[in-house]
Scaffold this motif. Sequence first.
Motif, PDB file in Angstrom:
ATOM      1  N   ILE A  55       0.860  -1.183   0.000  1.00  0.00           N
ATOM      2  CA  ILE A  55       0.000   0.000   0.000  1.00  0.00           C
ATOM      3  C   ILE A  55       0.892   1.227   0.000  1.00  0.00           C
ATOM      4  CG2 ILE A  55      -0.210  -0.185   2.519  1.00  0.00           C
ATOM      5  CD1 ILE A  55      -2.895   1.187   2.379  1.00  0.00           C
ATOM      6  N   SER A  56       0.511   2.221  -0.759  1.00  0.00           N
ATOM      7  CA  SER A  56       1.354   3.422  -0.851  1.00  0.00           C
ATOM      8  C   SER A  56       1.417   4.119   0.511  1.00  0.00           C
ATOM      9  CB  SER A  56       0.812   4.385  -1.902  1.00  0.00           C
ATOM     10  OG  SER A  56      -0.339   5.040  -1.414  1.00  0.00           O
ATOM     11  N   PRO A  57       2.557   4.736   0.813  1.00  0.00           N
ATOM     12  CA  PRO A  57       2.682   5.434   2.091  1.00  0.00           C
ATOM     13  C   PRO A  57       1.621   6.516   2.304  1.00  0.00           C
ATOM     14  CG  PRO A  57       4.830   5.125   1.125  1.00  0.00           C
ATOM     15  CD  PRO A  57       3.820   4.694   0.096  1.00  0.00           C
ATOM     16  N   SER A  58       1.235   7.226   1.258  1.00  0.00           N
ATOM     17  CA  SER A  58       0.247   8.298   1.437  1.00  0.00           C
ATOM     18  C   SER A  58      -1.127   7.727   1.792  1.00  0.00           C
ATOM     19  CB  SER A  58       0.160   9.175   0.190  1.00  0.00           C
ATOM     20  OG  SER A  58      -0.230   8.419  -0.933  1.00  0.00           O
ATOM     21  N   ILE A  59      -1.533   6.650   1.138  1.00  0.00           N
ATOM     22  CA  ILE A  59      -2.817   6.014   1.458  1.00  0.00           C
ATOM     23  C   ILE A  59      -2.765   5.402   2.855  1.00  0.00           C
ATOM     24  CG2 ILE A  59      -4.417   4.150   0.846  1.00  0.00           C
ATOM     25  CD1 ILE A  59      -4.547   6.465  -1.113  1.00  0.00           C
ATOM     26  N   LEU A  60      -1.662   4.720   3.169  1.00  0.00           N
ATOM     27  CA  LEU A  60      -1.523   4.108   4.489  1.00  0.00           C
ATOM     28  C   LEU A  60      -1.588   5.162   5.582  1.00  0.00           C
ATOM     29  CD1 LEU A  60      -1.053   1.663   6.288  1.00  0.00           C
ATOM     30  CD2 LEU A  60       1.414   1.939   5.895  1.00  0.00           C
ATOM     31  N   SER A  61      -0.910   6.272   5.378  1.00  0.00           N
ATOM     32  CA  SER A  61      -0.921   7.354   6.366  1.00  0.00           C
ATOM     33  C   SER A  61      -2.334   7.858   6.609  1.00  0.00           C
ATOM     34  CB  SER A  61      -0.032   8.497   5.891  1.00  0.00           C
ATOM     35  OG  SER A  61      -0.065   9.563   6.806  1.00  0.00           O
ATOM     36  N   LYS A  62      -3.078   8.086   5.540  1.00  0.00           N
ATOM     37  CA  LYS A  62      -4.465   8.554   5.660  1.00  0.00           C
ATOM     38  C   LYS A  62      -5.324   7.544   6.410  1.00  0.00           C
ATOM     39  CE  LYS A  62      -8.478   9.199   2.677  1.00  0.00           C
ATOM     40  NZ  LYS A  62      -9.118   7.967   3.126  1.00  0.00           N
ATOM     41  N   GLU A  63      -5.223   6.280   6.030  1.00  0.00           N
ATOM     42  CA  GLU A  63      -6.019   5.232   6.675  1.00  0.00           C
ATOM     43  C   GLU A  63      -5.671   5.116   8.161  1.00  0.00           C
ATOM     44  OE1 GLU A  63      -8.464   3.127   4.979  1.00  0.00           O
ATOM     45  OE2 GLU A  63      -8.218   4.789   3.610  1.00  0.00           O
ATOM     46  N   LEU A  64      -4.376   5.136   8.488  1.00  0.00           N
ATOM     47  CA  LEU A  64      -3.957   5.004   9.882  1.00  0.00           C
ATOM     48  C   LEU A  64      -4.405   6.203  10.723  1.00  0.00           C
ATOM     49  CD1 LEU A  64      -0.413   3.476   9.379  1.00  0.00           C
ATOM     50  CD2 LEU A  64      -2.366   2.358  10.488  1.00  0.00           C
ATOM     51  N   GLN A  65      -4.374   7.399  10.139  1.00  0.00           N
ATOM     52  CA  GLN A  65      -4.853   8.579  10.869  1.00  0.00           C
ATOM     53  C   GLN A  65      -6.332   8.429  11.217  1.00  0.00           C
ATOM     54  OE1 GLN A  65      -3.975  11.999   8.461  1.00  0.00           O
ATOM     55  NE2 GLN A  65      -1.787  11.965   8.952  1.00  0.00           N
ATOM     56  N   GLU A  66      -7.127   7.989  10.257  1.00  0.00           N
ATOM     57  CA  GLU A  66      -8.562   7.785  10.507  1.00  0.00           C
ATOM     58  C   GLU A  66      -8.777   6.686  11.544  1.00  0.00           C
ATOM     59  OE1 GLU A  66     -10.478   7.050   6.752  1.00  0.00           O
ATOM     60  OE2 GLU A  66      -9.900   9.013   5.956  1.00  0.00           O
ATOM     61  N   MET A  67      -8.017   5.619  11.436  1.00  0.00           N
ATOM     62  CA  MET A  67      -8.156   4.509  12.369  1.00  0.00           C
ATOM     63  C   MET A  67      -7.721   4.902  13.782  1.00  0.00           C
ATOM     64  SD  MET A  67      -6.870   1.539   9.765  1.00  0.00           S
ATOM     65  CE  MET A  67      -7.017   0.176  10.902  1.00  0.00           C
ATOM     66  N   GLU A  68      -6.737   5.781  13.868  1.00  0.00           N
ATOM     67  CA  GLU A  68      -6.310   6.282  15.180  1.00  0.00           C
ATOM     68  C   GLU A  68      -7.417   7.144  15.802  1.00  0.00           C
ATOM     69  OE1 GLU A  68      -2.374   8.319  17.247  1.00  0.00           O
ATOM     70  OE2 GLU A  68      -2.641   8.508  15.084  1.00  0.00           O
ATOM     71  N   MET A  69      -8.060   7.973  14.990  1.00  0.00           N
ATOM     72  CA  MET A  69      -9.167   8.799  15.490  1.00  0.00           C
ATOM     73  C   MET A  69     -10.328   7.927  15.962  1.00  0.00           C
ATOM     74  SD  MET A  69      -9.335  12.231  13.091  1.00  0.00           S
ATOM     75  CE  MET A  69     -10.165  11.378  11.806  1.00  0.00           C
ATOM     76  N   ASP A  70     -10.529   6.783  15.318  1.00  0.00           N
ATOM     77  CA  ASP A  70     -11.602   5.868  15.694  1.00  0.00           C
ATOM     78  C   ASP A  70     -11.169   4.869  16.769  1.00  0.00           C
ATOM     79  OD1 ASP A  70     -13.689   6.877  14.080  1.00  0.00           O
ATOM     80  OD2 ASP A  70     -12.825   5.897  12.326  1.00  0.00           O
ATOM     81  N   ARG A  71      -9.986   5.068  17.312  1.00  0.00           N
ATOM     82  CA  ARG A  71      -9.429   4.255  18.410  1.00  0.00           C
ATOM     83  C   ARG A  71      -9.219   2.797  18.033  1.00  0.00           C
ATOM     84  NH1 ARG A  71     -13.277   6.708  23.134  1.00  0.00           N
ATOM     85  NH2 ARG A  71     -12.684   8.863  22.820  1.00  0.00           N
ATOM     86  N   LEU A  72      -8.908   2.559  16.773  1.00  0.00           N
ATOM     87  CA  LEU A  72      -8.643   1.197  16.322  1.00  0.00           C
ATOM     88  C   LEU A  72      -7.160   0.857  16.358  1.00  0.00           C
ATOM     89  CD1 LEU A  72     -11.112   1.023  13.302  1.00  0.00           C
ATOM     90  CD2 LEU A  72     -11.443   0.125  15.615  1.00  0.00           C
ATOM     91  N   VAL A  73      -6.306   1.877  16.254  1.00  0.00           N
ATOM     92  CA  VAL A  73      -4.855   1.672  16.311  1.00  0.00           C
ATOM     93  C   VAL A  73      -4.226   2.721  17.211  1.00  0.00           C
ATOM     94  CG1 VAL A  73      -4.727   0.674  13.984  1.00  0.00           C
ATOM     95  CG2 VAL A  73      -4.305   3.101  14.286  1.00  0.00           C
TER      96      VAL A  73
END
Length: 127
Positions: A55-73
């Motif tokens: 997965i591209s770093p830019s997409i991964l970064s976006k997904e991880l930021q959202e997942m962090e906000m949702d308390r998943l990571v």
Amino acid sequence: MSPESVEHTPANCRSAHQAVRDTLDVVGGKWKLVILAALGERKYRFKELSRTLNISPSILSKELQEMEMDRLVTRTVLNTTPQTVEYEATEYSRTLGEVLQALRRWGEMHHETIVGKKRAPAAAPRA
């Protein structure tokens, strides 16, 4: 109360549909459940996760930021040079374990149904 014992009324159906939409708002898309499945196995450094999942770093970064906000990571910045960032699944994200297992089983069954044979085991990820 089990889903089988819920009366099928318009209000209950609307509530069920809203619950599914709410869930998909959090874990929908191409990558979130795949990321959670990987992080459910162990912690990953950002670049390692990007390479492992292709997965591209830019997409991964976006997904991880959202997942962090949702308390998943959780995101941990390590005191290293250069800076290293690790991601880990939270206890809250582990409540999706049954969902991930069900999706895996269905995906395997679907692959067999469409392709006609079991999927070959994936190669071990490179470190």
